[in-house]
Scaffold this motif. Structure first.
Motif, mmCIF file in Angstrom:
data_model
loop_
_atom_site.group_PDB
_atom_site.id
_atom_site.type_symbol
_atom_site.label_atom_id
_atom_site.label_comp_id
_atom_site.label_asym_id
_atom_site.label_seq_id
_atom_site.Cartn_x
_atom_site.Cartn_y
_atom_site.Cartn_z
ATOM 1 N N LYS A 88 0.778 -1.227 -0.106
ATOM 2 C CA LYS A 88 0.005 -0.040 -0.019
ATOM 3 C C LYS A 88 0.867 1.321 0.036
ATOM 4 C CE LYS A 88 -3.635 2.357 2.456
ATOM 5 N NZ LYS A 88 -4.725 2.033 3.781
ATOM 6 N N LYS A 89 1.823 1.415 0.642
ATOM 7 C CA LYS A 89 2.780 2.403 0.989
ATOM 8 C C LYS A 89 3.561 2.510 -0.337
ATOM 9 C CE LYS A 89 6.800 4.055 3.146
ATOM 10 N NZ LYS A 89 7.735 3.822 4.304
ATOM 11 N N MET A 90 3.776 1.586 -1.321
ATOM 12 C CA MET A 90 4.532 1.620 -2.763
ATOM 13 C C MET A 90 3.359 2.272 -3.681
ATOM 14 S SD MET A 90 7.364 1.096 -4.124
ATOM 15 C CE MET A 90 7.867 0.824 -5.728
ATOM 16 N N LEU A 91 2.192 1.738 -3.543
ATOM 17 C CA LEU A 91 1.077 2.203 -4.438
ATOM 18 C C LEU A 91 0.862 3.701 -4.100
ATOM 19 C CD1 LEU A 91 -1.204 -0.811 -4.433
ATOM 20 C CD2 LEU A 91 0.355 -0.307 -6.257
ATOM 21 N N ASN A 92 0.753 4.149 -2.913
ATOM 22 C CA ASN A 92 0.320 5.498 -2.521
ATOM 23 C C ASN A 92 1.423 6.409 -3.047
ATOM 24 O OD1 ASN A 92 -1.885 4.718 -1.173
ATOM 25 N ND2 ASN A 92 -1.046 4.489 0.842
ATOM 26 N N ALA A 93 2.582 6.035 -3.064
ATOM 27 C CA ALA A 93 3.763 6.974 -3.348
ATOM 28 C C ALA A 93 3.709 7.063 -4.794
ATOM 29 C CB ALA A 93 5.168 6.320 -3.088
ATOM 30 N N SER A 115 12.008 -11.743 -9.512
ATOM 31 C CA SER A 115 13.169 -10.996 -8.823
ATOM 32 C C SER A 115 13.152 -9.369 -8.566
ATOM 33 C CB SER A 115 14.352 -11.318 -9.700
ATOM 34 O OG SER A 115 14.212 -10.827 -11.150
ATOM 35 N N ILE A 116 12.454 -8.929 -9.511
ATOM 36 C CA ILE A 116 12.602 -7.401 -9.591
ATOM 37 C C ILE A 116 11.151 -6.855 -8.816
ATOM 38 C CG2 ILE A 116 12.397 -5.373 -10.982
ATOM 39 C CD1 ILE A 116 15.162 -6.938 -10.868
ATOM 40 N N GLY A 117 10.141 -7.680 -9.039
ATOM 41 C CA GLY A 117 8.711 -7.095 -8.287
ATOM 42 C C GLY A 117 7.737 -8.077 -8.465
ATOM 43 N N GLN A 118 6.407 -7.860 -7.866
ATOM 44 C CA GLN A 118 5.322 -8.932 -7.997
ATOM 45 C C GLN A 118 4.110 -8.104 -8.724
ATOM 46 O OE1 GLN A 118 5.271 -9.036 -3.660
ATOM 47 N NE2 GLN A 118 3.568 -7.773 -3.310
ATOM 48 N N VAL A 119 3.188 -9.315 -9.118
ATOM 49 C CA VAL A 119 2.380 -8.803 -9.966
ATOM 50 C C VAL A 119 1.075 -9.331 -9.403
ATOM 51 C CG1 VAL A 119 1.348 -9.278 -12.212
ATOM 52 C CG2 VAL A 119 3.852 -9.443 -11.875
ATOM 53 N N GLN A 135 7.191 -2.901 -8.428
ATOM 54 C CA GLN A 135 8.642 -3.018 -8.129
ATOM 55 C C GLN A 135 8.574 -3.180 -6.536
ATOM 56 O OE1 GLN A 135 12.524 -0.433 -8.951
ATOM 57 N NE2 GLN A 135 11.259 -1.027 -11.113
ATOM 58 N N TYR A 136 9.586 -4.004 -6.158
ATOM 59 C CA TYR A 136 10.064 -4.080 -4.671
ATOM 60 C C TYR A 136 10.626 -2.801 -4.254
ATOM 61 C CZ TYR A 136 9.141 -9.225 -5.517
ATOM 62 O OH TYR A 136 8.743 -10.568 -5.425
#
Length: 415
Positions: A88-93, A115-119, A135-136
């Motif tokens: 949620k923090k990543m999406l909010n940013a 390896s780089i992100g999740q779907v 992305q992580y």
């Protein structure tokens, strides 16, 4: 991780000695418990470290025992996921305030984690069914240290011949991984492939959703499909056709498109059970392939099929497989390995990839080179990426136990 693996080896060695057996280091190291531990740690690390594990997991049993390849296979889509709060923090940013009101559904449990992100799968109020790659956090910032650590492990392992310069390859790996963290670039490459294949019903490429994509979030249409390696249990006609189509696409990428998705990780391909289409995913490692390299490979194939040893040597020099510093006995062995491939292709234009005879012969020749202290010349980076793609297609066709008329697929590009 190293301490834990060494501890397991010590316990296993003591147990074997107690039974009156003399264990080998390889047998102690390559136990399911140890490999499972390595896989778990690489999944936590993600990034460059996990990429290494993904490459290892493509092995079909010629190097690793099959059961250990299966353990490593979890790295193709099983990284440790972000907790919902971090997601949620990543999406909010990345997205505007109140973004959640635009969705009727957003599944916080990822459908894939690599390896780089999740779907994640999500549905917008306007009806669009999306796959959203997030992305992580911090993965881009960790690339330089990850690559440095992987380089240190390779050096410590003793696998490199004396005199081999690793630094240029690590620099290129670092550059490639930084490119893969730029989802804006990946989205553009995905749309290039979608346009190139728009009239080809064999393949399906997701459609970029610009309004929900950023440098660290890639939104695309959701496309259903089964893992490509699960087709090992599919009917023979399906397995043969899928392998044929993917090898054909690789040739088109090299000789027609001048653009290649160079990461052959099996997770980048899915199979639509209903549509019969091969779904192509993950275009972060897409590279432009210059016409000069395509022409060199065309010359190599022509020389190989003609069994023209002098011409094979000339082209091998031009590509960079050998150079002026290569010892004669080493260059002769490399040329022998190249000739082995074309001897197979000439004698049996329809290749049975389930037959590992050729790959085992090639592996044996490669081991002899390594044992004799062969130091590879500095290869052009494009050649390395091309070879990785070719090897990946070979491994996938072998995994599917496919029989493919390779000679007919190559023929149109030799005129």
């Amino acid at each position: 991780m190293t301490a834990g693996v060494m501890g397991n080896m010590a316990v296993g060695g003591a147990a074997s000695l107690g039974r009156g057996q003399r264990p080998s280091m390889r047998d102690l190291l390559l136990t399911p418990r140890n490999v499972g531990r390595v896989a778990d740690e690489l999944a936590k690390m993600r990034g460059a470290a996990m990429k290494i594990g993904q490459l290892v997991s493509m092995d079909t049993g010629d190097v690793l025992p099959p059961e250990l390849s299966q353990i490593m296979a979890r790295l193709r889509d099983d990284a440790h996921i972000m907790p919902p709060a971090q997601l949620k923090k990543m999406l909010n940013a990345q997205w505007p305030d109140g973004w959640l009101r635009s969705f009727t559904k957003f599944d916080v449990r990822p459908i894939a984690a690599a390896s780089i992100g999740q779907v994640h799968r999500a549905t917008l109020k306007d009806g669009r069914d999306l796959a959203i790659k997030v992305q992580y956090p911090g993965v881009a910032q960790s690339i330089d240290s990850d690559v440095a650590n992987v380089g240190a492990l390779i050096r410590i392992s003793g696998l490199l011949p004396k005199g081999f310069t690793l630094a240029p390859y690590l620099d290129e790996a670092r550059k490639q991984l930084h490119e893969e963290t730029d989802y804006t670039r990946e989205g553009a490459q995905m749309m290039r492939f979608r346009d190139l294949l728009k009239d080809d019903e064999t393949f399906a490429v997701p459609d970029l959703q610009d309004d929900w994509s950023t440098r660290q979030i890639l939104a695309m249409t959701y496309m259903d499909g089964a893992a490509i390696e699960d087709l090992v249990d599919a009917p023979q006609t399906v397995r043969y056709q899928v392998a044929t189509d993917l090898i054909s696409l690789t040739l088109r990428e090299l000789f027609t498109f001048g653009l290649m998705q160079t990461d052959p990780n099996f997770a980048n391909y899915r199979y639509g059970q209903t549509s019969g289409q091969i779904v192509l995913l993950d275009f972060g490692a897409t590279r432009v392939i210059g016409a000069e390299f395509a022409n060199l490979y065309r010359q190599l194939i022509l020389a190989g099929i003609a069994r023209d040893t002098a011409e094979i040597r000339r082209v091998a020099l031009d590509i960079g497989f050998i150079d002026g510093t290569t010892k004669p006995e080493h260059s002769d062995r490399i040329l022998t390995m190249i000739d082995m491939v074309f001897a197979e292709l000439t004698a049996k234009p329809v290749i049975d990839f389930a037959d590992s005879t050729l790959s085992r012969k090639m592996q044996a020749e490669g081991m002899k080179l390594a044992e004799d202290g062969f130091v590879p010349p500095p290869l052009p980076i494009d050649v390395l990426f091309l070879q990785r793609k070719f090897a990946g297609m070979f491994l996938l066709a072998a995994r599917l136990k496919a029989v493919v008329d390779v000679r007919s697929l190559i023929a149109p590009y030799l005129a």
